[in-house]
Design an enzyme around this catalytic site. Structure first.
Site, PDB file in Angstrom:
ATOM      1  N   ARG A   1       0.837  -1.192   0.000  1.00 56.34           N
ATOM      2  CA  ARG A   1       0.000   0.000   0.000  1.00 56.34           C
ATOM      3  C   ARG A   1       0.876   1.248   0.000  1.00 56.34           C
ATOM      4  O   ARG A   1       2.010   1.210   0.458  1.00 56.34           O
ATOM      5  CB  ARG A   1      -0.917  -0.003   1.235  1.00 56.34           C
ATOM      6  CG  ARG A   1      -1.860  -1.192   1.234  1.00 56.34           C
ATOM      7  CD  ARG A   1      -2.811  -1.193   2.399  1.00 56.34           C
ATOM      8  NE  ARG A   1      -3.670  -0.031   2.457  1.00 56.34           N
ATOM      9  CZ  ARG A   1      -4.787   0.117   1.752  1.00 56.34           C
ATOM     10  NH1 ARG A   1      -5.174  -0.814   0.910  1.00 56.34           N
ATOM     11  NH2 ARG A   1      -5.518   1.195   1.887  1.00 56.34           N
ATOM     12  N   ASP A  57      -1.450   5.395   8.641  1.00 55.31           N
ATOM     13  CA  ASP A  57      -0.731   4.894   7.460  1.00 55.31           C
ATOM     14  C   ASP A  57       0.051   6.001   6.756  1.00 55.31           C
ATOM     15  O   ASP A  57       1.142   5.755   6.231  1.00 55.31           O
ATOM     16  CB  ASP A  57      -1.723   4.282   6.458  1.00 55.31           C
ATOM     17  CG  ASP A  57      -2.258   2.928   6.903  1.00 55.31           C
ATOM     18  OD1 ASP A  57      -1.940   2.501   8.037  1.00 55.31           O
ATOM     19  OD2 ASP A  57      -2.993   2.301   6.119  1.00 55.31           O
ATOM     20  N   HIS A  89      -6.583 -24.155  32.868  1.00 52.42           N
ATOM     21  CA  HIS A  89      -6.460 -25.408  32.121  1.00 52.42           C
ATOM     22  C   HIS A  89      -7.841 -25.972  31.862  1.00 52.42           C
ATOM     23  O   HIS A  89      -8.673 -25.999  32.769  1.00 52.42           O
ATOM     24  CB  HIS A  89      -5.641 -26.426  32.924  1.00 52.42           C
ATOM     25  CG  HIS A  89      -5.591 -27.771  32.261  1.00 52.42           C
ATOM     26  ND1 HIS A  89      -4.773 -28.013  31.176  1.00 52.42           N
ATOM     27  CD2 HIS A  89      -6.280 -28.920  32.494  1.00 52.42           C
ATOM     28  CE1 HIS A  89      -4.950 -29.270  30.781  1.00 52.42           C
ATOM     29  NE2 HIS A  89      -5.854 -29.844  31.560  1.00 52.42           N
TER      30      HIS A  89
HETATM   31  C1  LIG Z   1      -7.795  -5.628   3.060  1.00 54.93           C
HETATM   32  C2  LIG Z   1      -7.174  -4.978   4.271  1.00 54.93           C
HETATM   33  C3  LIG Z   1      -7.218  -5.634   5.492  1.00 54.93           C
HETATM   34  C4  LIG Z   1      -6.654  -5.047   6.621  1.00 54.93           C
HETATM   35  N1  LIG Z   1      -6.726  -5.719   7.809  1.00 54.93           N
HETATM   36  C5  LIG Z   1      -6.163  -5.160   8.910  1.00 54.93           C
HETATM   37  C6  LIG Z   1      -6.241  -5.809  10.173  1.00 54.93           C
HETATM   38  O1  LIG Z   1      -6.839  -6.877  10.293  1.00 54.93           O
HETATM   39  N2  LIG Z   1      -5.658  -5.220  11.242  1.00 54.93           N
HETATM   40  C7  LIG Z   1      -4.984  -4.020  11.133  1.00 54.93           C
HETATM   41  O2  LIG Z   1      -4.441  -3.551  12.128  1.00 54.93           O
HETATM   42  N3  LIG Z   1      -4.916  -3.374   9.959  1.00 54.93           N
HETATM   43  C8  LIG Z   1      -5.489  -3.908   8.847  1.00 54.93           C
HETATM   44  N4  LIG Z   1      -5.434  -3.226   7.659  1.00 54.93           N
HETATM   45  C9  LIG Z   1      -4.768  -1.919   7.635  1.00 54.93           C
HETATM   46  C10 LIG Z   1      -5.697  -0.829   8.185  1.00 54.93           C
HETATM   47  O3  LIG Z   1      -6.882  -0.814   7.425  1.00 54.93           O
HETATM   48  C11 LIG Z   1      -5.002   0.526   8.110  1.00 54.93           C
HETATM   49  O4  LIG Z   1      -3.770   0.457   8.773  1.00 54.93           O
HETATM   50  C12 LIG Z   1      -5.854   1.607   8.758  1.00 54.93           C
HETATM   51  O5  LIG Z   1      -7.103   1.726   8.116  1.00 54.93           O
HETATM   52  C13 LIG Z   1      -5.129   2.948   8.721  1.00 54.93           C
HETATM   53  O6  LIG Z   1      -5.903   3.910   9.320  1.00 54.93           O
HETATM   54  P1  LIG Z   1      -5.746   5.446   8.959  1.00 54.93           P
HETATM   55  O7  LIG Z   1      -6.667   6.156   9.875  1.00 54.93           O
HETATM   56  O8  LIG Z   1      -4.320   5.811   8.942  1.00 54.93           O
HETATM   57  O9  LIG Z   1      -6.229   5.592   7.448  1.00 54.93           O
HETATM   58  P2  LIG Z   1      -7.463   5.062   6.598  1.00 54.93           P
HETATM   59  O10 LIG Z   1      -8.194   3.983   7.256  1.00 54.93           O
HETATM   60  O11 LIG Z   1      -6.901   4.810   5.232  1.00 54.93           O
HETATM   61  O12 LIG Z   1      -8.444   6.311   6.553  1.00 54.93           O
HETATM   62  C14 LIG Z   1      -8.129   7.498   5.922  1.00 54.93           C
HETATM   63  C15 LIG Z   1      -9.403   8.232   5.583  1.00 54.93           C
HETATM   64  O13 LIG Z   1      -9.078   9.535   5.129  1.00 54.93           O
HETATM   65  C16 LIG Z   1      -9.960   9.905   4.088  1.00 54.93           C
HETATM   66  N5  LIG Z   1      -9.309  10.964   3.316  1.00 54.93           N
HETATM   67  C17 LIG Z   1      -8.137  10.896   2.619  1.00 54.93           C
HETATM   68  N6  LIG Z   1      -7.832  12.090   2.099  1.00 54.93           N
HETATM   69  C18 LIG Z   1      -8.819  12.936   2.463  1.00 54.93           C
HETATM   70  C19 LIG Z   1      -9.059  14.314   2.240  1.00 54.93           C
HETATM   71  N7  LIG Z   1      -8.214  15.066   1.539  1.00 54.93           N
HETATM   72  N8  LIG Z   1     -10.184  14.869   2.745  1.00 54.93           N
HETATM   73  C20 LIG Z   1     -11.057  14.111   3.471  1.00 54.93           C
HETATM   74  N9  LIG Z   1     -10.873  12.817   3.724  1.00 54.93           N
HETATM   75  C21 LIG Z   1      -9.763  12.231   3.237  1.00 54.93           C
HETATM   76  C22 LIG Z   1     -10.183   8.623   3.335  1.00 54.93           C
HETATM   77  O14 LIG Z   1     -11.382   8.650   2.602  1.00 54.93           O
HETATM   78  C23 LIG Z   1     -10.194   7.585   4.464  1.00 54.93           C
HETATM   79  O15 LIG Z   1     -11.498   7.311   4.926  1.00 54.93           O
HETATM   80  C24 LIG Z   1      -6.022  -3.776   6.518  1.00 54.93           C
HETATM   81  C25 LIG Z   1      -5.996  -3.111   5.287  1.00 54.93           C
HETATM   82  C26 LIG Z   1      -6.570  -3.694   4.178  1.00 54.93           C
HETATM   83  C27 LIG Z   1      -6.528  -2.954   2.876  1.00 54.93           C
END
Ligand SMILES: Cc1cc2nc3c(=O)[nH]c(=O)nc-3n(C[C@H](O)[C@H](O)[C@H](O)COP(=O)(O)OP(=O)(O)OC[C@H]3O[C@@H](n4cnc5c(N)ncnc54)[C@H](O)[C@@H]3O)c2cc1C
Length: 467
Positions: free
Chosen positions: A271, A311, A443
Site C-alpha cells: 500500500r 498509514d 487449564h
Molecule cells: C484488506 C485490508 C485488510 C486489513 N486488515 C487489517 C487488520 O486486520 N488489522 C490491522 O491492524 N490493519 C489492517 N489493515 C490496515 C488498516 O486498514 C489501516 O492500517 C488503517 O485503516 C489505517 O488507518 P488510517 O486512519 O491511517 O487511514 P485510513 O483507514 O486509510 O483512513 C483514511 C481516511 O481519510 C480519508 N481521506 C483521505 N484524504 C482525504 C481528504 N483530503 N479529505 C477528506 N478525507 C480524506 C479517506 O477517505 C479515508 O477514509 C487492513 C488493510 C486492508 C486494505
C-alpha cells in the site's frame, strides 16, 4: 482583534487514526471537526480489517463444517448463498461505520463531509467552504499499490477492495500476486470457499517481518490446506481472454517464463500513503519521496501545529498503530505529556490458524546483538488444541540468554491474535520468561501453550520432551 479560529483541532480523515484523534481531542474539552470525503471508519472499517475478518469467519465455518465429519457430524451438500454472504458482510460494515457517526455526535465532534485541501497553514477548504483551526491532524491513510502490466478492473483483476465482493460463482482458479498479510487472508477466504488458489511472492519468503520458523510452519499449514505458494516469482502481465485471465509468471532466479490461466487475479503488493488532493504544500508540510508525512514521537510533522498519524505517517500500516498515534496527537494538542513509546506493535495474519507476533523475531534479536534462547511448544501437545481440532502450529518465545528477559513471542495457532495480548503486556512490563511460567494459566486453554513455551526456554516444559 484577530478573528478566532473555527476549531481547536481539525482532523482530516475518519479512519482509525482520525476518528480516535477526533474523539480523544473532544473528550479533552477541545472544539473538534473531522473531515471525511468517503464513509466514516476509513479503510479499516469499510474495506479493510472488518470486512476481511467477516469473510474469513464465513470461510472458516465452511471448512469447520467439513471437518465436523471427524467427530461424526455430517450435513447435506453445502450451499453458499453468495448474495447473502456479501450482504451480511456489508451489514456489519454499515453497523460499525454508523457507530462512528453516533460516537461523533455523542462527543460533539463536527463531521464535515467532503475533501479537505490546505489553503494556508491554518485554513482548509472543504467543497466551497473554508475552515480555520489552531491545529490539524492529517490522517488520510493509504491505498493499494499498483503493479504495471496488471490493470485492476475490480471484476476479474482486483485489488483488496474488489476482492471483498465474492463473485457468483466463486472463481474456480484464483491467483494472488503478493504473499503478504492481505494476500494470505484473501487466499485463505477463497480457498475455503472452493477456489483453487495460487500465491506468488517476489521475495524468497512470504509474510515479510515475521519470524522465519513461524513463517515456515505457517507456509506448511497453508500448503496442507491446498494453497499453492511460489516464492521468487513475479507476474509480468495479465491479459483477459475468453477462457480467463492469462498471466505471464516469471521465476526471478532462473528467468523462466510461463503463462497460467485464472478466473480471478488479486493484486496485493503493498500500500502507498495517500495525500492526493490535500495540497499540503500550501501549509509547508514535508512529504517524503515515497509520499509519507513523517512524524516525531509526539506526532508533529515538520510544521509544529500540523500532526500526522496512521498509514500516511509511516509503516507499519496497521489499524492499532493508527489508533494509538491518533490518541497521542490529540493528547499532545491538549497539553498532555503523551508520546509514542511502544515497545512492540503486534502483527497478525487472521487465517486459520492465525500467525501472530509481537516483539523481536529471533533474527532481529540476534542482529541487535542479543544472545538469545528460544522455547517452542507445539500445539500437537496441547489438550485444548486437540479438543478444538486445531493442533497445527506452535508458540515460540525469544528470550535474552543471561537475563531471561522476554524479547518476542511468535504464535501459529487458533486465536493467536487474542493470545498476543498477554505477550504484548509482558513485553511492555519487561517480564521474563520465568514471570510467564510462574503465572497460573487456566487449564485447558490455548494460553497454556504460552506458559509452556516459556518453560521450554528453560527446558522444563511438562508436556513435551525438552531437547
Ligand atoms: C484488506 C485490508 C485488510 C486489513 N486488515 C487489517 C487488520 O486486520 N488489522 C490491522 O491492524 N490493519 C489492517 N489493515 C490496515 C488498516 O486498514 C489501516 O492500517 C488503517 O485503516 C489505517 O488507518 P488510517 O486512519 O491511517 O487511514 P485510513 O483507514 O486509510 O483512513 C483514511 C481516511 O481519510 C480519508 N481521506 C483521505 N484524504 C482525504 C481528504 N483530503 N479529505 C477528506 N478525507 C480524506 C479517506 O477517505 C479515508 O477514509 C487492513 C488493510 C486492508 C486494505
Amino acid at each position: 482583534m484577530t478573528k478566532p479560529m473555527d476549531f481547536d483541532v481539525l482532523v482530516i480523515g475518519a479512519g482509525p487514526g482520525g476518528y480516535h484523534a477526533a474523539i480523544r481531542a473532544a473528550q479533552l474539552g477541545l472544539k473538534v471537526a473531522c473531515v471525511e470525503r468517503d464513509s466514516l471508519g476509513g479503510v479499516c472499517l469499510n474495506v479493510g480489517c472488518i470486512p476481511t475478518k467477516a469473510m474469513l469467519h464465513a470461510g472458516e465455518q465452511i471448512a469447520a463444517a467439513r471437518h465436523a465429519a471427524d467427530f461424526g457430524l455430517t450435513f447435506g451438500e453445502q450451499k453458499l448463498d453468495i448474495a447473502k454472504l456479501n450482504g451480511w458482510k456489508d451489514g456489519i460494515v454499515k453497523k460499525l461505520t454508523g457507530g462512528v457517526g453516533a460516537l461523533f455526535k455523542a462527543n460533539k465532534v463536527t463531521h464535515l463531509i467532503g475533501e479537505a485541501s490546505f489553503v494556508d497553514p491554518h485554513t482548509v477548504k472543504v467543497g466551497d467552504k473554508t475552515y480555520t483551526a489552531a491545529n490539524f491532524i492529517i490522517a488520510t491513510g493509504s491505498e493499494p499499490a499498483k503493479l504495471p502490466g496488471l490493470d485492476v478492473d475490480q471484476d476479474v483483476i482486483v485489488d483488496s477492495t474488489g476482492a471483498l465482493v465474492m463473485p457468483d460463482p466463486v472463481p474456480a482458479r484464483m491467483l494472488c500476486v503478493g504473499g503478504g498479510v492481505i494476500g494470505f487472508e484473501f487466499s485463505h477466504v477463497y480457498n475455503n470457499m472452493g477456489s483453487e488458489v495460487k500465491v506468488i511472492e517476489f521475495l524468497p519468503n512470504i509474510i515479510p517481518g515475521a519470524d522465519a520458523d513461524a513463517v515456515k510452519e505457517f507456509a506448511k499449514i497453508m500448503k496442507k490446506q491446498g494453497i499453492k505458494i511460489a516464492t521468487e516469482t513475479k507476474a509480468n502481465k495479465a491479459e483477459k481472454k475468453g477462457d480467463g485471465v492469462h498471466v505471464e509468471l516469471e521465476n526471478v532466479k532462473t528467468g523462466e517464463k510461463t503463462t497460467e490461466v485464472f478466473d480471478r487475479v488479486l493484486v496485493a503488493v503493498g500500500r502507498r500513503p495517500r495525500t492526493d488532493g490535500l495540497n499540503v504544500q500550501a501549509a509547508g508540510v514535508h512529504v517524503t519521496e515515497r509520499g509519507f508525512i513523517p512524524a516525531d514521537t509526539r506526532q508533529h510533522s515538520n510544521v509544529p501545529h500540523i500532526y500526522s498519524v496512521g498509514d500516511v505517517a509511516g509503516n507499519p500500516m496497521l489499524a492499532h498503530k493508527a489508533m494509538k498515534e491518533g490518541l497521542v496527537a490529540a493528547e499532545v494538542i491538549a497539553g498532555k505529556p503523551s508520546e509514542q513509546d511502544a515497545v512492540a506493535i503486534p502483527g497478525v495474519v487472521y487465517t486459520s490458524p492465525e500467525l501472530a507476533w509481537v516483539g523481536l523475531t529471533e533474527a532481529e534479536a540476534k542482529e541487535k546483538g542479543y544472545e538469545v534462547k528460544t522455547g517452542i511448544f507445539p500445539l500437537s501437545a496441547s489438550g485444548r488444541a486437540m479438543t478444538l481440532q486445531a493442533t497445527d502450529g506452535f508458540v515460540k518465545m525469544v528470550v535474552e540468554k543471561d537475563t531471561d528477559l522476554l524479547l518476542g513471542v511468535h504464535i501459529v495457532g487458533p486465536h493467536a491474535s487474542d493470545l498476543l495480548g498477554e505477550a504484548g503486556l509482558a513485553l511492555e512490563m519487561a517480564a521474563t520468561a520465568s514471570d510467564i511460567a510462574l503465572t497460573i494459566h487456566a487449564h485447558p486453554t490455548l494460553g497454556e501453550a504460552v506458559l509452556e513455551a516459556a518453560e521450554a526456554v528453560h527446558k522444563q516444559a511438562i508436556h513435551i520432551m525438552n531437547k
